[in-house]
Design a protein around this motif. Sequence first.
Motif, PDB file in Angstrom:
ATOM      1  N   SER A  34     -86.270 -85.412 -38.442  1.00  0.00           N
ATOM      2  CA  SER A  34     -85.835 -84.050 -38.542  1.00  0.00           C
ATOM      3  C   SER A  34     -85.945 -83.354 -36.981  1.00  0.00           C
ATOM      4  CB  SER A  34     -86.139 -82.995 -39.704  1.00  0.00           C
ATOM      5  OG  SER A  34     -85.788 -83.369 -40.650  1.00  0.00           O
ATOM      6  N   LEU A  35     -85.109 -82.760 -36.088  1.00  0.00           N
ATOM      7  CA  LEU A  35     -85.365 -82.319 -35.079  1.00  0.00           C
ATOM      8  C   LEU A  35     -85.042 -80.687 -35.226  1.00  0.00           C
ATOM      9  CD1 LEU A  35     -84.042 -85.120 -33.104  1.00  0.00           C
ATOM     10  CD2 LEU A  35     -86.428 -84.641 -33.622  1.00  0.00           C
ATOM     11  N   THR A  36     -85.742 -79.780 -34.410  1.00  0.00           N
ATOM     12  CA  THR A  36     -85.396 -78.556 -34.116  1.00  0.00           C
ATOM     13  C   THR A  36     -84.546 -78.494 -33.068  1.00  0.00           C
ATOM     14  OG1 THR A  36     -87.253 -77.888 -35.317  1.00  0.00           O
ATOM     15  CG2 THR A  36     -86.407 -76.141 -33.944  1.00  0.00           C
ATOM     16  N   CYS A  37     -83.585 -77.490 -33.037  1.00  0.00           N
ATOM     17  CA  CYS A  37     -82.422 -77.305 -31.823  1.00  0.00           C
ATOM     18  C   CYS A  37     -82.294 -75.915 -31.632  1.00  0.00           C
ATOM     19  CB  CYS A  37     -81.180 -78.070 -32.244  1.00  0.00           C
ATOM     20  SG  CYS A  37     -81.286 -79.620 -32.653  1.00  0.00           S
ATOM     21  N   THR A  38     -82.173 -75.377 -30.535  1.00  0.00           N
ATOM     22  CA  THR A  38     -81.891 -74.078 -30.423  1.00  0.00           C
ATOM     23  C   THR A  38     -80.511 -74.041 -29.947  1.00  0.00           C
ATOM     24  OG1 THR A  38     -83.922 -73.628 -29.199  1.00  0.00           O
ATOM     25  CG2 THR A  38     -82.236 -72.072 -28.685  1.00  0.00           C
ATOM     26  N   VAL A  39     -79.732 -72.983 -30.590  1.00  0.00           N
ATOM     27  CA  VAL A  39     -78.197 -72.880 -30.581  1.00  0.00           C
ATOM     28  C   VAL A  39     -77.742 -71.856 -29.656  1.00  0.00           C
ATOM     29  CG1 VAL A  39     -76.379 -71.979 -32.035  1.00  0.00           C
ATOM     30  CG2 VAL A  39     -78.105 -73.416 -33.167  1.00  0.00           C
ATOM     31  N   SER A  40     -76.730 -72.036 -28.820  1.00  0.00           N
ATOM     32  CA  SER A  40     -76.011 -71.138 -28.104  1.00  0.00           C
ATOM     33  C   SER A  40     -74.501 -71.176 -28.218  1.00  0.00           C
ATOM     34  CB  SER A  40     -76.527 -71.247 -26.494  1.00  0.00           C
ATOM     35  OG  SER A  40     -75.759 -70.227 -25.590  1.00  0.00           O
ATOM     36  N   GLY A  41     -73.960 -70.191 -28.921  1.00  0.00           N
ATOM     37  CA  GLY A  41     -72.387 -70.325 -29.147  1.00  0.00           C
ATOM     38  C   GLY A  41     -72.173 -71.699 -29.734  1.00  0.00           C
ATOM     39  N   SER A  42     -71.380 -72.456 -29.418  1.00  0.00           N
ATOM     40  CA  SER A  42     -71.094 -73.554 -30.243  1.00  0.00           C
ATOM     41  C   SER A  42     -71.781 -74.958 -29.679  1.00  0.00           C
ATOM     42  CB  SER A  42     -69.473 -73.966 -30.119  1.00  0.00           C
ATOM     43  OG  SER A  42     -69.266 -74.287 -28.667  1.00  0.00           O
ATOM     44  N   SER A  43     -72.881 -74.691 -28.757  1.00  0.00           N
ATOM     45  CA  SER A  43     -73.526 -75.765 -28.304  1.00  0.00           C
ATOM     46  C   SER A  43     -75.284 -75.612 -28.773  1.00  0.00           C
ATOM     47  CB  SER A  43     -73.811 -75.550 -26.598  1.00  0.00           C
ATOM     48  OG  SER A  43     -72.546 -75.775 -26.128  1.00  0.00           O
TER      49      SER A  43
ATOM     50  N   THR B  95     -85.222 -85.470 -27.150  1.00  0.00           N
ATOM     51  CA  THR B  95     -84.647 -84.274 -26.298  1.00  0.00           C
ATOM     52  C   THR B  95     -83.137 -84.466 -26.486  1.00  0.00           C
ATOM     53  OG1 THR B  95     -84.467 -85.476 -24.320  1.00  0.00           O
ATOM     54  CG2 THR B  95     -86.470 -84.223 -24.397  1.00  0.00           C
ATOM     55  N   GLY B  96     -82.307 -83.807 -26.226  1.00  0.00           N
ATOM     56  CA  GLY B  96     -80.824 -84.049 -26.169  1.00  0.00           C
ATOM     57  C   GLY B  96     -80.028 -82.402 -26.244  1.00  0.00           C
ATOM     58  N   ASN B  97     -78.868 -82.849 -26.687  1.00  0.00           N
ATOM     59  CA  ASN B  97     -78.063 -81.588 -26.793  1.00  0.00           C
ATOM     60  C   ASN B  97     -76.790 -82.020 -27.430  1.00  0.00           C
ATOM     61  OD1 ASN B  97     -76.122 -82.656 -24.962  1.00  0.00           O
ATOM     62  ND2 ASN B  97     -77.576 -82.316 -23.335  1.00  0.00           N
ATOM     63  N   GLY B  98     -75.898 -80.928 -27.740  1.00  0.00           N
ATOM     64  CA  GLY B  98     -74.714 -81.422 -28.478  1.00  0.00           C
ATOM     65  C   GLY B  98     -74.023 -80.179 -28.755  1.00  0.00           C
ATOM     66  N   THR B  99     -72.663 -80.346 -29.345  1.00  0.00           N
ATOM     67  CA  THR B  99     -71.582 -79.196 -29.528  1.00  0.00           C
ATOM     68  C   THR B  99     -71.130 -79.271 -30.925  1.00  0.00           C
ATOM     69  OG1 THR B  99     -69.877 -80.574 -28.514  1.00  0.00           O
ATOM     70  CG2 THR B  99     -71.122 -78.938 -27.084  1.00  0.00           C
ATOM     71  N   VAL B 100     -70.406 -78.289 -31.447  1.00  0.00           N
ATOM     72  CA  VAL B 100     -69.689 -78.515 -32.574  1.00  0.00           C
ATOM     73  C   VAL B 100     -68.576 -77.970 -32.484  1.00  0.00           C
ATOM     74  CG1 VAL B 100     -69.505 -77.616 -35.134  1.00  0.00           C
ATOM     75  CG2 VAL B 100     -71.659 -78.427 -34.131  1.00  0.00           C
ATOM     76  N   ASN B 101     -67.446 -78.657 -32.789  1.00  0.00           N
ATOM     77  CA  ASN B 101     -66.023 -78.338 -32.525  1.00  0.00           C
ATOM     78  C   ASN B 101     -65.264 -78.690 -34.006  1.00  0.00           C
ATOM     79  OD1 ASN B 101     -63.261 -77.432 -31.923  1.00  0.00           O
ATOM     80  ND2 ASN B 101     -63.155 -79.139 -30.132  1.00  0.00           N
ATOM     81  N   GLY B 102     -65.068 -77.545 -34.719  1.00  0.00           N
ATOM     82  CA  GLY B 102     -64.419 -77.747 -36.110  1.00  0.00           C
ATOM     83  C   GLY B 102     -65.512 -78.577 -36.956  1.00  0.00           C
ATOM     84  N   ASN B 103     -64.943 -79.696 -37.429  1.00  0.00           N
ATOM     85  CA  ASN B 103     -65.792 -80.449 -38.290  1.00  0.00           C
ATOM     86  C   ASN B 103     -66.481 -81.743 -37.490  1.00  0.00           C
ATOM     87  OD1 ASN B 103     -63.668 -82.114 -38.158  1.00  0.00           O
ATOM     88  ND2 ASN B 103     -63.049 -82.270 -40.312  1.00  0.00           N
ATOM     89  N   THR B 104     -66.192 -81.783 -36.151  1.00  0.00           N
ATOM     90  CA  THR B 104     -66.687 -82.871 -35.330  1.00  0.00           C
ATOM     91  C   THR B 104     -68.132 -82.382 -34.680  1.00  0.00           C
ATOM     92  OG1 THR B 104     -64.579 -83.460 -35.013  1.00  0.00           O
ATOM     93  CG2 THR B 104     -66.322 -84.399 -33.484  1.00  0.00           C
ATOM     94  N   LEU B 105     -69.343 -83.051 -35.133  1.00  0.00           N
ATOM     95  CA  LEU B 105     -70.608 -82.856 -34.205  1.00  0.00           C
ATOM     96  C   LEU B 105     -70.515 -83.999 -33.086  1.00  0.00           C
ATOM     97  CD1 LEU B 105     -73.451 -81.756 -34.153  1.00  0.00           C
ATOM     98  CD2 LEU B 105     -74.007 -83.669 -35.734  1.00  0.00           C
ATOM     99  N   ASN B 106     -70.679 -83.392 -31.961  1.00  0.00           N
ATOM    100  CA  ASN B 106     -71.073 -84.278 -30.854  1.00  0.00           C
ATOM    101  C   ASN B 106     -72.629 -84.090 -30.339  1.00  0.00           C
ATOM    102  OD1 ASN B 106     -68.476 -85.290 -30.246  1.00  0.00           O
ATOM    103  ND2 ASN B 106     -68.037 -83.212 -29.978  1.00  0.00           N
ATOM    104  N   VAL B 107     -73.033 -85.026 -30.459  1.00  0.00           N
ATOM    105  CA  VAL B 107     -74.839 -84.952 -29.925  1.00  0.00           C
ATOM    106  C   VAL B 107     -75.234 -86.224 -29.130  1.00  0.00           C
ATOM    107  CG1 VAL B 107     -75.432 -86.132 -32.151  1.00  0.00           C
ATOM    108  CG2 VAL B 107     -77.051 -84.781 -31.159  1.00  0.00           C
TER     109      VAL B 107
END
Length: 150
Positions: free
Chosen positions: A102-111, A125-137
Amino acid sequence: MNFAKNLRFIGLAILTASMTLTYTGCKKEGCTDATATNYDEKADEDDGSCTYDRDAMIGTYSVSGSVACGVTGNGTVSGMSFTVAESTTSTAKIIITFSGISLTCTVSGSSFTIDNQTVDGYDYTGNGTVNGNTLNVTINEYDVSIPETC
């Protein structure tokens, strides 16, 4: 004469009380949290309807992608799932869980950005986005006891 004076006083008291009740009963309900996506600056009573950027990310996602470097080596990944849940510590945080991690992430908009953290001897470490039902991480995983260059 005294009866009429008392009656007028009672009428004035009733009128004042009803005006006070009417005035306080006209509070505008809505979201009063300025960090929410549906913040209503005119609302003066919170109605529990606040929504946050993270709300669009909550859910379970199937994984298909690639692994480049890290403990698992290079290759492709499939059949795994990621669960994204809200954090109880902040409305700007989510918790991503995969393979028991389990990783804690900070959200800003859809990222989102994976907060730098160590879990079971590995730095993440890392980052990602959510677009509809797609998670890119993108997740960077490093064994703290083995220096790696990726």
